[in-house]
Design a protein around this motif. Structure first.
Motif, short mmCIF file in Angstrom:
data_model
loop_
_atom_site.label_atom_id
_atom_site.label_comp_id
_atom_site.label_asym_id
_atom_site.label_seq_id
_atom_site.Cartn_x
_atom_site.Cartn_y
_atom_site.Cartn_z
N GLN A 216 0.84 -1.21 0.00
CA GLN A 216 0.00 0.00 0.00
C GLN A 216 0.87 1.24 0.00
O GLN A 216 0.58 2.22 -0.71
CB GLN A 216 -0.92 -0.01 1.23
CG GLN A 216 -1.90 1.16 1.28
CD GLN A 216 -2.71 1.16 2.56
OE1 GLN A 216 -2.17 0.92 3.62
NE2 GLN A 216 -4.02 1.40 2.42
N ARG A 217 1.96 1.23 0.78
CA ARG A 217 2.85 2.39 0.85
C ARG A 217 3.53 2.63 -0.49
O ARG A 217 3.65 3.77 -0.96
CB ARG A 217 3.87 2.16 1.95
CG ARG A 217 4.81 3.33 2.21
CD ARG A 217 6.17 3.07 1.59
NE ARG A 217 7.09 4.16 1.83
CZ ARG A 217 8.27 4.26 1.26
NH1 ARG A 217 8.67 3.33 0.38
NH2 ARG A 217 9.07 5.27 1.53
N ASP A 218 3.96 1.55 -1.16
CA ASP A 218 4.64 1.70 -2.45
C ASP A 218 3.70 2.31 -3.51
O ASP A 218 4.09 3.16 -4.31
CB ASP A 218 5.15 0.34 -2.93
CG ASP A 218 6.26 -0.19 -2.01
OD1 ASP A 218 6.86 0.66 -1.30
OD2 ASP A 218 6.49 -1.40 -2.01
N SER A 219 2.45 1.85 -3.50
CA SER A 219 1.51 2.39 -4.49
C SER A 219 1.24 3.87 -4.24
O SER A 219 1.09 4.65 -5.17
CB SER A 219 0.21 1.59 -4.44
OG SER A 219 -0.41 1.72 -3.17
N ARG A 220 1.14 4.27 -2.98
CA ARG A 220 0.91 5.67 -2.66
C ARG A 220 2.10 6.54 -3.08
O ARG A 220 1.93 7.61 -3.66
CB ARG A 220 0.65 5.85 -1.17
CG ARG A 220 -0.70 5.35 -0.72
CD ARG A 220 -0.88 5.57 0.79
NE ARG A 220 -2.21 5.19 1.24
CZ ARG A 220 -2.60 5.26 2.51
NH1 ARG A 220 -1.76 5.70 3.45
NH2 ARG A 220 -3.82 4.89 2.84
N VAL A 221 3.33 6.05 -2.78
CA VAL A 221 4.52 6.85 -3.11
C VAL A 221 4.66 7.00 -4.61
O VAL A 221 5.03 8.08 -5.11
CB VAL A 221 5.77 6.21 -2.48
CG1 VAL A 221 7.05 6.87 -3.00
CG2 VAL A 221 5.70 6.29 -0.95
N ARG A 222 4.37 5.95 -5.37
CA ARG A 222 4.48 6.04 -6.82
C ARG A 222 3.53 7.09 -7.40
O ARG A 222 3.83 7.73 -8.39
CB ARG A 222 4.18 4.66 -7.45
CG ARG A 222 5.34 3.68 -7.35
CD ARG A 222 5.13 2.49 -8.28
NE ARG A 222 3.94 1.73 -7.90
CZ ARG A 222 3.94 0.70 -7.07
NH1 ARG A 222 5.10 0.28 -6.52
NH2 ARG A 222 2.82 0.07 -6.79
N LEU A 223 2.39 7.28 -6.72
CA LEU A 223 1.43 8.27 -7.20
C LEU A 223 1.77 9.67 -6.71
O LEU A 223 1.61 10.65 -7.44
CB LEU A 223 0.01 7.87 -6.74
CG LEU A 223 -1.12 8.83 -7.08
CD1 LEU A 223 -1.26 8.94 -8.62
CD2 LEU A 223 -2.43 8.39 -6.45
N ARG A 224 2.27 9.78 -5.49
CA ARG A 224 2.46 11.09 -4.88
C ARG A 224 3.75 11.77 -5.32
O ARG A 224 3.84 12.99 -5.34
CB ARG A 224 2.45 10.96 -3.35
CG ARG A 224 1.08 10.56 -2.81
CD ARG A 224 1.12 10.38 -1.29
NE ARG A 224 -0.19 10.00 -0.77
CZ ARG A 224 -0.43 9.76 0.51
NH1 ARG A 224 0.58 9.87 1.39
NH2 ARG A 224 -1.64 9.40 0.90
N VAL A 225 4.80 10.99 -5.66
CA VAL A 225 6.09 11.60 -6.07
C VAL A 225 5.92 12.45 -7.33
O VAL A 225 6.38 13.60 -7.38
CB VAL A 225 7.17 10.53 -6.25
CG1 VAL A 225 8.39 11.10 -6.97
CG2 VAL A 225 7.59 9.96 -4.89
N PRO A 226 5.24 11.98 -8.36
CA PRO A 226 5.04 12.85 -9.54
C PRO A 226 4.24 14.11 -9.20
O PRO A 226 4.53 15.18 -9.72
CB PRO A 226 4.30 11.95 -10.52
CG PRO A 226 4.61 10.57 -10.11
CD PRO A 226 4.75 10.60 -8.64
N ILE A 227 3.22 13.95 -8.31
CA ILE A 227 2.42 15.13 -7.94
C ILE A 227 3.29 16.16 -7.23
O ILE A 227 3.22 17.37 -7.50
CB ILE A 227 1.23 14.72 -7.06
CG1 ILE A 227 0.27 13.81 -7.85
CG2 ILE A 227 0.49 15.94 -6.52
CD1 ILE A 227 -0.88 13.27 -7.02
#
Length: 791
Positions: A216-227
């Motif tokens: 869950q943490r990896d999926s969130r980071v992958r989305l939030r880093v580009p933002i």
């Protein structure tokens, strides 16, 4: 012996039901009851003492079915079909009058028969206004809008002056805001908020949960880093654009950035903007608080009702609402409890509500019932409020519109009507009575068509500023001032009779109602302009031994007849008793203002009989000036409004009163309405200023214990021909009776006196007086004057 149709013994007996037996005989209830008695009679001796199964001595067992059947001339089986069963339950009573001979119970079951038209009429009377009351009055609406405008103008000015302070605070807090912003972005981007939960799964050795949280943490980071990268790029581009912009825009952008960071970095316990107005500490009035306060009064009716039915014992007929600078609650008290019971406990209610006594104003609404309580709890203590009079700035005033007198506890202005009214003001000394008179005098003075007669019978000069505007004026407590006031009432009585004759001759189109109007008052040639006569400390006049009785009769005549003729009496007293305030006066005045008094008797003398019993009690006011917590200037006003009201009169000090009087003098001079005392004219004298008792002692020497009336009159005529000369010209009994009548107000009675004529002759018994009676009356009068001056 007369026949009383309502006496129980004379009432005709209702017809008894009858039956016909099988043999054709007519029987009724008496026959049936006799048959039953025969059936249950004691058994013969052969049946034994117990008569069967121990029902008691002489008892007999009776078969109930047989007895019931025997009550009728036929058995139940033989009863005709159309005959009702007497043993069956009574059918329900139908609507309409009962058949003749049947009993009807008062409390019957079934649906209540309600009159929908009466209910609709009641709803029409009690419906709440669509437009708020404060919007219906132009004065109240302007006052409310003024309060709102002043409040927000003050708030805006207060905050504007502190703008540099707020800017400094924002700049000082901006570094902390920047740190919070960067730290928050980092925690959000890398999902650091969930780090403690993941560590907890490691410590619990739960690999399945840890792997789930890691995914869950990896999926969130992958989305939030580009933002986050997009946001940083946007901020960098914006910074480059600002760097290339003019300096004004740069400073503006810097200010916005610092303000945003400063707001983000503010401490939780220290707000940025200060309050311009401190938050009110007044507790909001709720139903629970009101019920708690009423229970704390320890009134038996409330306590018992609450113990039996705590939900409905105290009913709130409408929601508690904000009413001016306070809260209003309309309450139906428990059955048997009246508003007067609450008024007696006003001090206890103040303690129960935790509010100053000057904020608690319970009152009743007798138009509904005596148990309807209107409880108003103000934000500010009324005794600490100074009511400003609009007369201070008024260029002129029209007495036909009433005089602005003061304000009620809710801050609403109160106007006292003058035309067709008479006013009585009473209180203990020092409670604002003369100050209230000063307000009324100032309002009358600003109408140049109003003729003013002022009699200040205390001698302190409280009304001296208006002397320049008066047709008649006197200030003093000596006999000459009292005689002047008595003269005024005599002249007013003559003026009332003159006005009545003048008003009668006016044409119907000019005076259709036979009352003085503004149009008639403006025609000075008619002499029907308003005439306001003020008698302050009137008890010194009505209680005077020589002038009081006649003055009371004249005042009662003026009060009864002068209202429609434009003659207005304003009486003020600090000693409301039967001797100082004749009942004919107190019973006929239309407007009453009672400030603090000592007891029920004084209260009812001013406000009217049974006022104290009805909860209108001026004894509840606290004695003393406002700066010491007293209610001076506050009283009950009755007759000026539809319901009795607590009113605080406006305060006019001597300088303000003098400015009003000077303005009034200029108006009267320009209108040409100055007269009498204002022009320096000698007043008309009606009542002689001589001392009758002292003159009698002067003409009757100490060696004459008793003397004839006719001799005393002749001697008085020689002493003062102008005063007593007319008495001596009378013949026979009229001459003797003149002195007898003159001595009645002093309580001196005449008697049969033996004497001889001074010119010589035969002795005889004639009407005369005793010198000791005159001397005793003089002594008592001097003592009463001394005590009156001391009080």
């Amino acid at each position: 012996m007369t026949h009383d149709p309502f006496h129980p013994a004379d009432q005709p007996e209702p017809p008894r039901p009858t039956w016909t037996d099988q043999d054709g005989r007519t029987v009724d209830d008496n026959d049936i009851n006799q048959w039953i008695a025969d059936q249950v009679a004691p058994a013969p001796a052969e049946h034994g003492q117990d008569g069967g199964q121990g029902g008691g001595k002489g008892a007999q067992v009776v078969d109930l079915e047989a007895a019931r059947a025997g009550r009728h001339p036929y058995s139940p089986a033989d009863r005709p079909d159309d005959e009702p069963d007497p043993t069956a339950p009574a059918p329900a009573v139908a609507d309409g009058p009962p058949p003749e001979g049947e009993t009807t119970w008062v409390d019957q079951g079934g649906k209540e028969d309600r009159d929908w038209r009466a209910e609709l009429e009641a709803k029409m009377r009690t419906r709440r206004p669509v437009v708020p009351l404060w919007l219906r009055s132009r004065a109240e609406a302007l006052q409310t809008l003024g309060w709102v405008g002043q409040h927000y103008a003050y708030v805006a000015g207060y905050q504007a002056t502190r703008t540099p302070l707020y800017a400094g605070r924002l700049a000082f807090r901006s570094p902390r805001g920047l740190a919070r912003l960067v730290g928050g972005m980092v925690r959000w981007t890398f999902d650091l908020e969930g780090e403690p939960v993941r560590l907890a799964t490691v410590q619990k050795a739960d690999p399945e949960a840890y792997l789930k949280l890691s995914r869950q943490r990896d999926s969130r980071v992958r989305l939030r880093v580009p933002i986050a990268l997009v946001v940083l790029a946007t901020l960098l581009i914006a910074a480059l654009m600002v760097a290339a912009a003019p300096s004004g825009l740069q400073w503006g952008a810097l200010a916005v950035a610092l303000a945003a960071l400063g707001i983000l970095g503010k401490p939780a316990d220290r707000p940025l903007i200060e309050r311009a107005v401190l938050a009110s500490t007044v507790e909001k009035l709720t139903s629970d608080i009101v019920i708690r306060a009423l229970m704390a009064l320890s009134i038996a009716g409330i306590t018992q009702a609450m113990s039996k039915n705590p939900k409905d014992a105290i009913r709130f007929v409408s929601p508690i609402t904000r009413d001016g600078p306070g809260w209003r609650a309309d309450i139906d008290l428990p059955y048997g409890v009246t508003v007067g019971d609450i008024m007696d406990k006003r001090k206890q209610m103040s303690g129960a509500l935790r509010r100053p006594l000057g904020c608690i104003w319970p009152e009743g609404d007798s138009t509904i019932h005596e148990g309807r309580l209107i409880l108003w709890v103000g934000d500010k203590d009324l005794s600490r409020t100074v009511v400003k009079s609009p007369l201070v700035k008024a260029a002129s005033h029209d007495v036909f519109k009433g005089i602005p007198f003061g304000a009620d506890p809710r801050g609403r202005p109160i106007t006292v009507p003058i035309i067709e009214q008479n006013i009585l003001i009473g209180s203990q000394p020092g409670q604002g009575k003369t100050a209230s008179v000063r307000v009324l005098a100032s309002g009358a003075a600003l109408d140049p068509t109003t003729e003013m007669w002022i009699h200040e019978l205390k001698g302190t000069g409280d009304l001296d500023p208006h002397e320049q505007n008066c047709h008649r004026y006197v200030s003093g407590i000596e006999d000459a001032a009292i005689a002047y006031a008595a003269d005024s009432l005599t002249l007013l009585k003559k003026e009332v009779m003159r006005r009545a004759a003048a008003l009668k001759t006016l044409p119907a189109d000019l005076c259709p109602d036979k009352k003085v109007t503004r149009q008639i008052a403006d025609k000075r040639s008619l002499g029907l302009h308003p005439l306001v006569a003020i008698f302050d400390e009137c008890q010194n006049l009505f209680a005077h031994e020589e002038y009081g009785a006649k003055a009371g009769e004249d005042a009662e005549f003026i009060i009864k007849l002068g209202r429609a003729l434009g003659v207005v009496l304003i009486l003020a007293t600090q000693r409301p008793d039967k001797r100082s305030l004749p009942t004919g006066i107190s019973a006929n005045v239309t407007i009453r203002f009672c400030l603090r008094v000592a007891g029920q008797t004084e209260n009812d003398m001013i406000l009217g009989t049974s006022s104290y019993q009805n909860g209108i009690r001026a004894t509840l006011f606290v004695p003393g000036p406002p700066d010491k917590g007293g209610d001076a200037g506050t009283g009950y006003l009755l007759g000026a409004t539809t319901m009795p009201k607590v009113v605080k009169s406006a305060y006019l000090d001597t300088p303000a009163t003098q400015r009003i009087a000077d303005r009034a003098y200029a108006l009267r001079k320009a209108a040409g309405t100055l007269s009498g005392h204002a022009l320096g004219q000698v007043p008309e004298q009606v009542t002689p200023t001589f001392d009758l008792l002292a003159d009698i002692l002067a003409v009757v020497p100490a060696n004459e214990a008793k003397v004839w009336n006719e001799v005393v009159v002749d001697r008085l005529a020689d002493l003062r021909p102008d005063a007593y000369g007319a008495w001596a010209t009378l013949e026979g009994g009229a001459k003797t009776g003149q002195l007898t009548t003159a001595l009645k107000p002093y309580g001196i009675k005449t008697m049969q006196v033996w004497g001889t004529p001074e010119a010589g002759g035969k002795g005889a018994n004639r009407i005369g007086i005793a010198r000791d009676d005159i001397l005793t009356a003089v002594t008592q009068r001097d003592k009463s004057r001394s005590s009156g001056a001391a009080s």
